[in-house]
Design an enzyme around this catalytic site. Structure first.
Site, PDB file in Angstrom:
ATOM      1  CG  ASN A 215      -0.234  -0.066   2.508  1.00  0.00           C
ATOM      2  OD1 ASN A 215       0.496   0.854   2.852  1.00  0.00           O
ATOM      3  ND2 ASN A 215      -0.395  -1.166   3.236  1.00  0.00           N
ATOM      4  CG  ASP A 283      -6.600  -5.256   6.131  1.00  0.00           C
ATOM      5  OD1 ASP A 283      -6.283  -5.194   7.328  1.00  0.00           O
ATOM      6  OD2 ASP A 283      -7.062  -4.299   5.482  1.00  0.00           O
ATOM      7  CE  LYS A 293       8.455 -12.560 -13.808  1.00  0.00           C
ATOM      8  NZ  LYS A 293       9.150 -11.965 -14.927  1.00  0.00           N
ATOM      9  N   PRO A 311      -1.829 -11.702  10.397  1.00  0.00           N
ATOM     10  CG  PRO A 311       0.298 -11.801  11.358  1.00  0.00           C
ATOM     11  CD  PRO A 311      -0.447 -12.058  10.065  1.00  0.00           C
ATOM     12  CG  ASP A 312      -5.156  -6.769  14.213  1.00  0.00           C
ATOM     13  OD1 ASP A 312      -4.339  -6.042  14.821  1.00  0.00           O
ATOM     14  OD2 ASP A 312      -6.223  -6.354  13.731  1.00  0.00           O
ATOM     15  CB  ILE A 313       0.869  -6.287  14.565  1.00  0.00           C
ATOM     16  CG1 ILE A 313       1.392  -7.180  13.446  1.00  0.00           C
ATOM     17  CG2 ILE A 313       1.985  -5.909  15.538  1.00  0.00           C
ATOM     18  CD1 ILE A 313       2.232  -6.477  12.412  1.00  0.00           C
ATOM     19  CG  PHE A 331      -2.152   5.482  14.007  1.00  0.00           C
ATOM     20  CD1 PHE A 331      -1.257   5.184  15.016  1.00  0.00           C
ATOM     21  CD2 PHE A 331      -2.159   6.759  13.480  1.00  0.00           C
ATOM     22  CE1 PHE A 331      -0.388   6.146  15.506  1.00  0.00           C
ATOM     23  CE2 PHE A 331      -1.292   7.738  13.953  1.00  0.00           C
ATOM     24  CZ  PHE A 331      -0.403   7.433  14.963  1.00  0.00           C
ATOM     25  CE  LYS A 345     -10.296   0.183  12.806  1.00  0.00           C
ATOM     26  NZ  LYS A 345      -9.808   0.741  11.563  1.00  0.00           N
ATOM     27  CE  LYS A 349      -7.687  -3.362  14.628  1.00  0.00           C
ATOM     28  NZ  LYS A 349      -6.742  -3.845  13.637  1.00  0.00           N
TER      29      LYS A 349
HETATM   30  O1  C5P Z   1      -8.002  -2.929  11.293  1.00  0.00           O
HETATM   31  P1  C5P Z   1      -7.315  -1.694  10.816  1.00  0.00           P
HETATM   32  O2  C5P Z   1      -6.249  -1.956   9.800  1.00  0.00           O
HETATM   33  O3  C5P Z   1      -8.220  -0.591  10.417  1.00  0.00           O
HETATM   34  O4  C5P Z   1      -6.584  -1.162  12.152  1.00  0.00           O
HETATM   35  C1  C5P Z   1      -5.601  -0.167  12.123  1.00  0.00           C
HETATM   36  C2  C5P Z   1      -4.699  -0.315  13.301  1.00  0.00           C
HETATM   37  O5  C5P Z   1      -4.366  -1.680  13.512  1.00  0.00           O
HETATM   38  C3  C5P Z   1      -3.368   0.370  13.094  1.00  0.00           C
HETATM   39  O6  C5P Z   1      -2.868   0.745  14.374  1.00  0.00           O
HETATM   40  C4  C5P Z   1      -2.513  -0.726  12.473  1.00  0.00           C
HETATM   41  O7  C5P Z   1      -1.133  -0.488  12.693  1.00  0.00           O
HETATM   42  C5  C5P Z   1      -2.996  -1.930  13.238  1.00  0.00           C
HETATM   43  N1  C5P Z   1      -2.961  -3.196  12.485  1.00  0.00           N
HETATM   44  C6  C5P Z   1      -2.047  -4.162  12.840  1.00  0.00           C
HETATM   45  N2  C5P Z   1      -2.027  -5.363  12.191  1.00  0.00           N
HETATM   46  C7  C5P Z   1      -2.921  -5.628  11.196  1.00  0.00           C
HETATM   47  C8  C5P Z   1      -3.858  -4.647  10.824  1.00  0.00           C
HETATM   48  C9  C5P Z   1      -3.838  -3.439  11.482  1.00  0.00           C
HETATM   49  O8  C5P Z   1      -1.231  -3.929  13.750  1.00  0.00           O
HETATM   50  N3  C5P Z   1      -2.893  -6.797  10.578  1.00  0.00           N
END
Ligand code: C5P
Length: 414
Positions: A215, A283, A293, A311-313, A331, A345, A349
């Site tokens: 992105n 995502d 390739k 994974p959602d960090i 954020f 959110k 989270k």
């Molecule tokens: O779910 P979304 O992407 O809108 O959430 C944004 C927040 O979650 C940001 O703080 C981003 O750094 C964090 N994030 C993350 N890992 C992901 C997706 C989002 O840490 N896979």
């Protein structure tokens, strides 16, 4: 100073209750008045007489005592205070408060109060790390209850780990930051001794060895936050995705590509006090990235790409149980319903604060130099003016210092 501030101190049953005597002395030295509520278990560790002598006030313990109720009802007891402090806060009182019980005077006062509450937990390390306690603490934090400690150390039960009640001086500092933040002397390096991890930039998810999903994140905001925290004395690890900007000086930068690598690097940082997740993590990633390739051949239909979730960090760090950083900031980039989506959110989270970022085309945040944000916490929503990303970073770092009871000059001046 805490001149004229009224503290209601609830002393529950734990070996650390003896430190509450010292706490009363320290609070009174600073000009606060202290009134004590002693639980039945607390009375096994300290006597009403010592609390009364140090606080120079009567001690409340019995909900059904006629004199207690006629002279001072439980509602009045909490209304008359500026702040309620529970020290030591045992696993039992945390559980009773999380469940909303009102089965003794202490629990009733905590349920009836409309004042801020600070808990100083103290218990055996296994009780502190038990999923039930972890869930109770999480519930209370979500409701805006403040916590200080526990600290790591040797415990009365011959075990070692988190569970020791914070020292009276630390509790006093937390109380001062809640009640009189502007009165504490500003510090040059208010975050000295604190460890922070900041994620920044985009992630890059391989489709094959030459192609990827990514992105437009520039990393400017995250890098500026890492610099700002370091400028206030924090020991900062910046976990950066691929960006075109330089590593900030005074910060340990770890370069990663993918979300999986970013998460591993965050966890490898070990025990941290502050996490700021400013990265624009992809995502999704390719479910099965090709090892070589993917060849384009004449007449071949475009290949389809199966995606899987990354994974959602932020959520992982926020839900790490006892290893969770004391402050986790995420954020939220939104183009519409900025505040409502960000509040939601924050809940989902499990982080403490959300910096909600208006990325509608009219504002043009991506890659730009300025940012229009709202800071969302348990205590509400703050609207910040449009600022340069460096100024947003400095302001956020100042807020973080204040959260730890250590205002910067700018925060003290406000
Ligand atoms: O779910 P979304 O992407 O809108 O959430 C944004 C927040 O979650 C940001 O703080 C981003 O750094 C964090 N994030 C993350 N890992 C992901 C997706 C989002 O840490 N896979």
């Amino acid at each position: 100073m805490l001149k004229g501030k009224r503290i209601l101190l609830i002393v529950a049953g734990g070996i650390a209750a003896f430190k509450s005597l010292e706490l009363i002395r320290r609070l009174r030295e600073r000009g606060a008045s202290v009134r004590c509520v002693l639980t039945a278990a607390g009375a096994k560790f300290v006597t009403p007489m010592s609390l009364q002598a140090l606080s120079e006030d009567r001690v409340y313990s019995d909900m059904f005592s006629l004199t207690d109720e006629s002279e001072m009802g439980h509602i009045q007891l909490s209304r008359d205070a500026d702040l309620l402090v529970v020290a030591p806060a045992t696993a039992n009182i945390l559980a009773r408060m999380a469940a909303g019980l009102a089965d003794d005077l202490a629990a009733t006062v905590l349920l009836a109060t409309d004042k801020p509450v600070l808990m100083a937990p103290a218990m055996n390390v296994r009780m502190w790390t038990h999923p039930a306690t972890v869930a109770n603490v999480e519930t209370l934090k979500q409701r805006g209850i403040h916590f200080i400690g526990p600290n790591d150390g040797a415990m009365a039960c011959n075990e070692y780990g988190p569970g020791r009640m914070s020292e009276p001086e630390e509790i006093v500092a937390a109380i001062e930051s809640m009640l009189a933040p502007a009165e504490r002397p500003p510090l040059e390096k208010p975050l000295a001794g604190k460890r922070a991890v900041v994620t920044s930039g985009p992630t890059r998810e391989a489709i094959d060895p030459v192609r990827y999903i990514s992105n437009h994140s520039s990393g400017k905001q995250g890098h500026a936050i890492a610099s700002a925290l370091a400028a206030l004395g924090a020991d900062v690890t910046l976990v950066s995705g691929p960006v075109a900007i330089a590593d900030p000086p005074g910060v340990a930068t770890v370069h990663v590509d993918s979300a999986d690598q970013m998460l591993t690097a965050c966890l490898a940082a070990g025990r941290i006090d502050i996490a700021v997740c400013a990265a624009a993590v992809a995502d999704w990633k390719a479910a099965r990235p090709a090892g070589s390739k993917i060849k384009k051949r004449a007449g071949m239909a475009p290949p389809s790409l199966e995606l899987t979730a990354n994974p959602d960090i932020l959520a992982t760090l926020s839900k790490r149980g006892p290893q969770r950083p004391a402050l986790v900031v995420g954020f939220a980039a939104e183009t519409e319903n900025l505040v409502a989506n960000a509040v939601d959110k924050r809940q989902r989270k499990g982080c403490d604060w959300i910096v909600a970022n208006d990325v509608s085309p009219a504002i043009g945040t991506f890659g730009g130099e300025r940012n229009t944000v709202h800071l969302i916490s348990a205590s509400g929503v703050e609207e910040w003016p449009t600022l340069a990303k460096g100024e947003v970073a400095m302001r956020l770092a100042g807020r973080i210092a204040l959260h730890f009871g250590r205002p910067t000059k700018a925060e003290a001046a406000e």
